[in-house]
Design an enzyme around this catalytic site. Structure first.
Site, PDB file in Angstrom:
ATOM      1  N   GLU A  48      17.925 -41.157  52.264  1.00  0.00           N
ATOM      2  CA  GLU A  48      19.316 -40.722  52.149  1.00  0.00           C
ATOM      3  C   GLU A  48      20.018 -41.640  51.152  1.00  0.00           C
ATOM      4  O   GLU A  48      20.070 -42.851  51.352  1.00  0.00           O
ATOM      5  CB  GLU A  48      20.055 -40.874  53.484  1.00  0.00           C
ATOM      6  CG  GLU A  48      19.648 -39.957  54.596  1.00  0.00           C
ATOM      7  CD  GLU A  48      20.497 -40.226  55.840  1.00  0.00           C
ATOM      8  OE1 GLU A  48      21.616 -40.770  55.697  1.00  0.00           O
ATOM      9  OE2 GLU A  48      20.043 -39.912  56.939  1.00  0.00           O
ATOM     10  N   ASP A  59      32.357 -44.786  58.189  1.00  0.00           N
ATOM     11  CA  ASP A  59      31.368 -45.828  57.970  1.00  0.00           C
ATOM     12  C   ASP A  59      31.828 -47.152  58.562  1.00  0.00           C
ATOM     13  O   ASP A  59      33.012 -47.471  58.563  1.00  0.00           O
ATOM     14  CB  ASP A  59      31.104 -46.013  56.472  1.00  0.00           C
ATOM     15  CG  ASP A  59      30.436 -44.803  55.849  1.00  0.00           C
ATOM     16  OD1 ASP A  59      29.546 -44.235  56.502  1.00  0.00           O
ATOM     17  OD2 ASP A  59      30.823 -44.412  54.732  1.00  0.00           O
TER      18      ASP A  59
END
EC number: 4.2.1.20
Length: 262
Positions: A48, A59
């Protein structure tokens, strides 16, 4: 290379897949390419590439710091295709991105350019299938996989709708909250995988928090893939220099790869 091929290989070997995440352009553009090569050399089955974004609300601090560093060095959206092209062909390469970056670039244009670079598909954590009509059309037109997320809070109806729109695998977000390495794995993850598996035959990858081969082995006992991100980023954030980060990444990936093979 499509994701389906990677999961066919790991299934034939009787093990879970190892999925490694790193923001493109971190710690530098060239070193992000080197890092992907290291992960593949040491046992990663799928990669990824994160697309750095200035407001990464989903995040944790490690990925935010990495994205900030890439952006401060001048990273541009189009450079994710440079990284993809440099590493494509050995394992499937996915891009994990906030959706407005794709919209800003142009959905069909992004799909076209990513496919041309050798990419396999997108993971879109903040896009739900109900609002993904343009992406579904573009991914069909350019034969790209599309990975949506399910979470512990997802209803049965939401899980069913999400997996129906997925292609490649389903991303099971095993803990609520932002990303980040954790001391222990999620207690609700096995149940989320069980609930999701009731609605699909697609592989189910489990992410958020894995930082060791021991944790990877635990998740590999019930998930089809173990997804590792923040621990990989920390190899560089916690090192004195990039070469030391590369060495730590090689050691971590080997440990994780051994874990998914137990």
């Amino acid at each position: 290379m499509r994701v389906e091929a990677a999961f066919a290989k790991t299934k034939a070997e009787g093990r879970a897949a190892l999925v490694g995440y790193l923001p493109a352009g971190f710690p530098t553009l060239a070193d992000s390419i080197k890092a992907v090569d290291i992960m593949i050399d040491h046992g990663a089955d799928v990669i990824e590439l994160g697309l750095p974004y200035s407001d990464p609300v989903m995040d944790g601090p490690s990925v935010q710091r990495a994205a900030d560093q890439a952006l401060a060095a001048g990273f541009r959206t189009s450079q994710v295709f440079e990284v993809t092209e440099a590493v494509a062909g050995r394992v499937p390469i996915l891009v994990m991105t906030y959706w407005n970056l794709v919209e800003r670039y142009g959905v069909d244009r992004f799909a076209r350019d990513f496919k041309a670079a050798g990419g396999a598909g997108l993971i879109t954590p903040d896009l739900i299938p109900d609002e993904a009509g343009e992406w579904i059309a573009a991914s069909d037109a350019h034969e790209l996989d599309r990975v949506f997320l399910v979470a512990p809070s997802s209803t049965e109806e939401r899980i069913a709708a999400t997996v129906a729109a997925c292609r490649g695998f389903v991303y099971a977000q095993s803990v609520m909250g932002v990303t980040g390495a954790r001391a222990g794995t999620s207690a609700v993850a096995p149940d989320l995988v069980r609930r999701t598996r009731a609605h699909t035959d697609l592989p189910i990858g489990v992410g958020l928090g894995v930082r060791s081969g021991e944790q990877a082995a635990e998740i590999a006992g019930y998930g089809d893939a173990v997804i590792v991100g923040s621990a990989i980023v920390n190899c560089y954030l916690d090192s004195d220099d990039v070469p030391a980060g590369h060495q730590r990444l090689a050691e971590l990936t080997a440990d994780l790869a051994e874990g998914v093979r137990r």
